[in-house]
Every structure is written in C-alpha cells, then in structure tokens.
Design an enzyme around this catalytic site. Structure first.
Site, PDB file in Angstrom:
ATOM      1  N   SER A 184     -45.053  -3.154   2.289  1.00  0.00           N
ATOM      2  CA  SER A 184     -46.256  -3.551   1.537  1.00  0.00           C
ATOM      3  C   SER A 184     -45.893  -4.417   0.334  1.00  0.00           C
ATOM      4  CB  SER A 184     -47.089  -2.339   1.140  1.00  0.00           C
ATOM      5  OG  SER A 184     -46.293  -1.398   0.465  1.00  0.00           O
ATOM      6  N   ASP A 211     -40.760  -1.381  -6.339  1.00  0.00           N
ATOM      7  CA  ASP A 211     -40.692  -2.127  -5.077  1.00  0.00           C
ATOM      8  C   ASP A 211     -41.023  -3.610  -5.279  1.00  0.00           C
ATOM      9  OD1 ASP A 211     -40.474   0.518  -4.351  1.00  0.00           O
ATOM     10  OD2 ASP A 211     -42.408   0.632  -3.326  1.00  0.00           O
ATOM     11  N   GLY A 255     -44.129   1.413   7.615  1.00  0.00           N
ATOM     12  CA  GLY A 255     -44.230   2.860   7.446  1.00  0.00           C
ATOM     13  C   GLY A 255     -42.887   3.575   7.406  1.00  0.00           C
ATOM     14  N   HIS A 312     -38.381   8.440  -7.857  1.00  0.00           N
ATOM     15  CA  HIS A 312     -39.511   9.036  -8.590  1.00  0.00           C
ATOM     16  C   HIS A 312     -39.294   8.990 -10.103  1.00  0.00           C
ATOM     17  CE1 HIS A 312     -41.887  10.318  -5.121  1.00  0.00           C
ATOM     18  NE2 HIS A 312     -40.720  10.512  -4.527  1.00  0.00           N
ATOM     19  N   LEU A 336     -39.546   1.294   3.453  1.00  0.00           N
ATOM     20  CA  LEU A 336     -38.706   0.168   3.022  1.00  0.00           C
ATOM     21  C   LEU A 336     -39.555  -0.926   2.365  1.00  0.00           C
ATOM     22  CD1 LEU A 336     -36.281   0.022   6.089  1.00  0.00           C
ATOM     23  CD2 LEU A 336     -35.891   1.095   3.864  1.00  0.00           C
ATOM     24  N   ASP A 377     -39.591   5.685 -11.581  1.00  0.00           N
ATOM     25  CA  ASP A 377     -40.232   4.448 -12.093  1.00  0.00           C
ATOM     26  C   ASP A 377     -41.532   4.743 -12.827  1.00  0.00           C
ATOM     27  OD1 ASP A 377     -41.653   4.900  -9.666  1.00  0.00           O
ATOM     28  OD2 ASP A 377     -41.532   2.806  -8.995  1.00  0.00           O
TER      29      ASP A 377
HETATM   30  C1  GLA Z   1     -42.529   4.675  -3.565  1.00  0.00           C
HETATM   31  C2  GLA Z   1     -43.231   3.912  -4.685  1.00  0.00           C
HETATM   32  C3  GLA Z   1     -42.246   3.506  -5.794  1.00  0.00           C
HETATM   33  C4  GLA Z   1     -41.424   4.726  -6.239  1.00  0.00           C
HETATM   34  C5  GLA Z   1     -40.831   5.463  -5.033  1.00  0.00           C
HETATM   35  C6  GLA Z   1     -40.119   6.722  -5.429  1.00  0.00           C
HETATM   36  O1  GLA Z   1     -41.643   3.808  -2.903  1.00  0.00           O
HETATM   37  O2  GLA Z   1     -43.845   2.741  -4.178  1.00  0.00           O
HETATM   38  O3  GLA Z   1     -42.930   2.926  -6.872  1.00  0.00           O
HETATM   39  O4  GLA Z   1     -42.189   5.582  -7.037  1.00  0.00           O
HETATM   40  O5  GLA Z   1     -41.831   5.793  -4.087  1.00  0.00           O
HETATM   41  O6  GLA Z   1     -38.987   6.437  -6.174  1.00  0.00           O
END
Ligand code: GLA
Length: 392
Positions: free
Chosen positions: A127, A171, A121, A34, A124, A36
């Site tokens: 998407s 991601d 879901g 949390h 990981l 990014d």
């Molecule tokens: C999800 C979001 C990422 C990031 C994480 C938490 O995976 O897709 O962008 O914010 O939550 O670190």
C-alpha cells in the site's frame, strides 16, 4: 512480470498516448517494530519489489486508473474524491490525490496504468508503494517540486484519513527515501534520518508465512490505544513526557504500579525496542554482525510475549530459520498476525537456507512458503524506459 518498455506499451494500448514511468518500493523492517506511532526509532530498508506506474496528463480534472493486478479501471473527478468502497484497491491512489489537493497542491487530471509486484497482504507495504508511486507521478505531472518528506507525510495522511488505516510513518517514509545497500534509521518524531550501510556479504531474506489473520487491523488500533493509555497514566508522574519515546526502562519499572499489567507489557516492548534499534545501528556501524542475532531474537520474543502481535506460524518460521547455518538473525517483521519474517543470511548460505526452511515449514504447516531474497534498494524514482530495467 513486465519490463518498463512493456509497461509503456500497455499504457499506449489502453490510453493511446506516450507516458512517463515511475516506481516506488515496498519495505522490510530490520528492527524497531510498533515504535513509529510512539514517536520512536525504526530501521527499515526499501526492497527490490516495487509498484510501477505509467502515467500521462489529461486536459481535464479526471483520474482514470487501470490496475493490472485487479484487471479493473476506475474513473474519478479530482473535484469530488471519495473512497470507492471498503478495502478497494483504488482507495490508495485516490487517497493520495485527495491528500495532495488538501495540502494545496493543485493537480491536473491523469491517466494511470499501475502494475504492482510487491506481494499483496504480506506485510511488505504494497500500500505504501502504490501511494508513493502515484503521489510522485501526480506531483511530477502537475509541475510541482517533490519534497520527499512532505510526500511521505501526505501518503500517510491518505492512509489514515481516506483509506481509514491508522498506520505510522515508517512505510511511506522508507519508500520515499530508501537507498541501495542501506537501511534507514528514522527518528519518527523529528523525521531526521541516517542511512546505515548494510554488510556486503549478507542478504535480506524474507519468508512469507502465507497467513494473514483477519484480526490484524483491529488489534493494531488496540495496541495504539494501549500505548496512548500508558502515556496518559505515566504523565501523572512524569509530566515532561509526550510519547513512549521519552520513557526509559528504569522509569517504566519504577512506575509499574500505576499501569494496568497489560498496558505495562505493551509499554515495555516499545521502550525496550527503541533501545534495540540504537544497539543494532551501532552493531552495523562496527560491522559486528554477531551482535545482531541476540537483538533480533529479543525483538521477536518481545513482540510475541509483551506486545502479542506474533502468531504460531511466525514463531515457527523464526524457530526453523535460526537453526540454519549462516543465519545472523531472524524475527517477524511489520505489523504482525501473519505476513513475513526478516532473516539476515550470509550470501553463501542462502540457497541451503531457502531449501531447508521451505521444506521444514511446509512439512509442519502444510503451507508452501514464499521466500524472497532481496537487497536494500532505492526509494521512489522516475524511470527512464531507455534503461530497459526488468520488472520481474
Ligand atoms: C505497519 C504500519 C507501520 C508500523 C508497523 C509496525 O506496517 O503500517 O506504520 O506501525 O506496522 O512496526
């Protein structure tokens, strides 16, 4: 699962032509959760599970996409792209085509056969894997040069604006840039990154709690809003800041009084987590694996108590894991409210870890967890089917 040559044959059986294959990985985040979307630091690695696509150009502006996982084929025109439905799998590939075209990359129509092996879901990033694999393929088939930073940003845009999920850049970025044997330290403001070598005798072991709490995406957006509110308030006294990335723990403590208590604890998580990322990177560089445990433990505690994105199954999974031999550190990974934990486990201890964690978690919850042992992998690439890589 299939081999790339089976993917090639499945494409031929469905569309009657040869194809080119591409793959893009899911990810696991070692630390930096949390952060990014607060323009901070993250330390993810690409994992051994990928989304695979076989694709070939068409002579028109149509996309015909078959999903092996969903056993469904959809058709769309590049001239009028819109999401086929809420939570529909095809929102991701179509969203990427939409974002690429919006960015001025004229695409040719294409046929696609998609086979995903990233658990869906589970947190990981299945998407991001489908977005990046399809984006890579579309650019390649349409004769565009691939700029991986731009591709990651456009895949994020697809997810934010077309799919409607306000995720950060982590991601998609690591799915584009991952490197075997390395984690990736990403500065989510400048998008500068550095590859951080992982210790050779340590495995990334991912434990899937098998729960996904529905409140996930609403709570994700609520956390983002709380962080934004924190920045708005703090700017009254710290006008130079642009994001929580610019705030120190000392400044936050000093101005605690102007923040709502809940907003304060959210901000404290983000500010402290950024510091932990840098400390973890230093520990990896010094090959001081002993320093990682306390950092991962504190990250989990902060996500549980300050940011409140854990759940009882994640807490239990971590608690069981850290009591095992050969575990260097464990914590929840990804957005939270279910999904997976990341565990750094010494090679020699992995089998016993899997057995013990499975048995204890199952006996306490009645759920059979899935445990994936993986190593850090390469980012998106075209696949030469002559290599006959395994898909499983
Ligand atoms: C999800 C979001 C990422 C990031 C994480 C938490 O995976 O897709 O962008 O914010 O939550 O670190």
């Amino acid at each position: 699962m299939k081999t790339p040559s089976q993917l090639f044959e499945s494409f031929r059986a469905r569309f009657g032509t040869a194809s080119t294959s591409y793959r893009a990985p899911g990810r696991v985040n070692l630390i930096g959760e949390h952060t990014d979307y607060n323009e901070g630091y993250v330390l993810p690695a690409a994992i051994g599970f990928c989304c695979w696509v076989a694709a070939a150009r068409r002579g028109d502006r149509k996309l015909v996409i078959h999903s092996e996982n969903f056993k469904e084929t959809i058709e769309a025109s590049l001239d009028s792209l819109s999401p086929p439905g809420k939570k529909h799998w095809a929102n991701y590939p179509l969203g990427v085509a939409w974002a690429l075209e919006k960015a001025g990359k004229r695409l040719s129509g294409a046929n696609f056969f998609i086979a995903g092996e990233v658990p869906l879901g589970a947190g990981l990033s299945s998407s991001a894997a489908i977005e990046v694999a399809v984006g890579f393929a579309l650019l390649n088939l349409s004769g565009h040069k691939i700029d991986r930073v731009e591709l990651a940003k456009l895949c994020q845009r697809a997810e934010n604006e077309f799919v409607g999920a306000r995720c950060g850049i982590m991601d998609q970025f690591v799915s584009c840039h991952g490197r075997a044997g390395h984690a990736l330290l990403l500065d989510c403001r400048s998008l500068e990154f550095e590859l951080v070598k992982l210790p050779a005798a340590v495995q990334l072991v991912i434990c899937n709690t098998m729960v996904k709490h529905e409140l996930g995406s609403g709570e994700y957006n609520a956390r983002r809003a709380e962080c934004e509110e924190g920045v708005r308030r703090l700017r009254a006294v710290l006008p130079q800041i642009r994001a929580l990335r610019d705030v120190t723990l000392a400044q936050l403590e000093k101005h605690r009084g102007i923040l709502d208590p809940k907003v304060f604890t959210r901000c404290r998580h983000v500010v402290a987590e950024n510091e932990r990322v840098m400390k973890a990177v230093e520990a990896f560089k010094r090959e001081d694996v002993g320093a990682l445990g306390p950092l991962l433990r504190e990250s989990h505690r902060s996500l549980r108590d300050d940011y409140q994105v854990s759940c009882k199954e994640l807490d239990l999974m971590v608690q069981i894991a850290v009591a095992q031999r050969g575990v260097l550190g464990a914590r929840m990974t990804g957005g939270g409210f279910g999904g997976c934990t990341i565990n750094l486990v010494e090679d020699a201890a992995v089998d016993e870890f899997k057995r013990n964690v499975s048995a204890r978690y199952a006996s306490k919850t009645g759920l059979s967890p899935e445990i994936y042992v993986t190593s850090a992998s390469e980012g998106a690439q075209a696949v030469d089917i002559g290599q006959n890589n395994s898909l499983g």
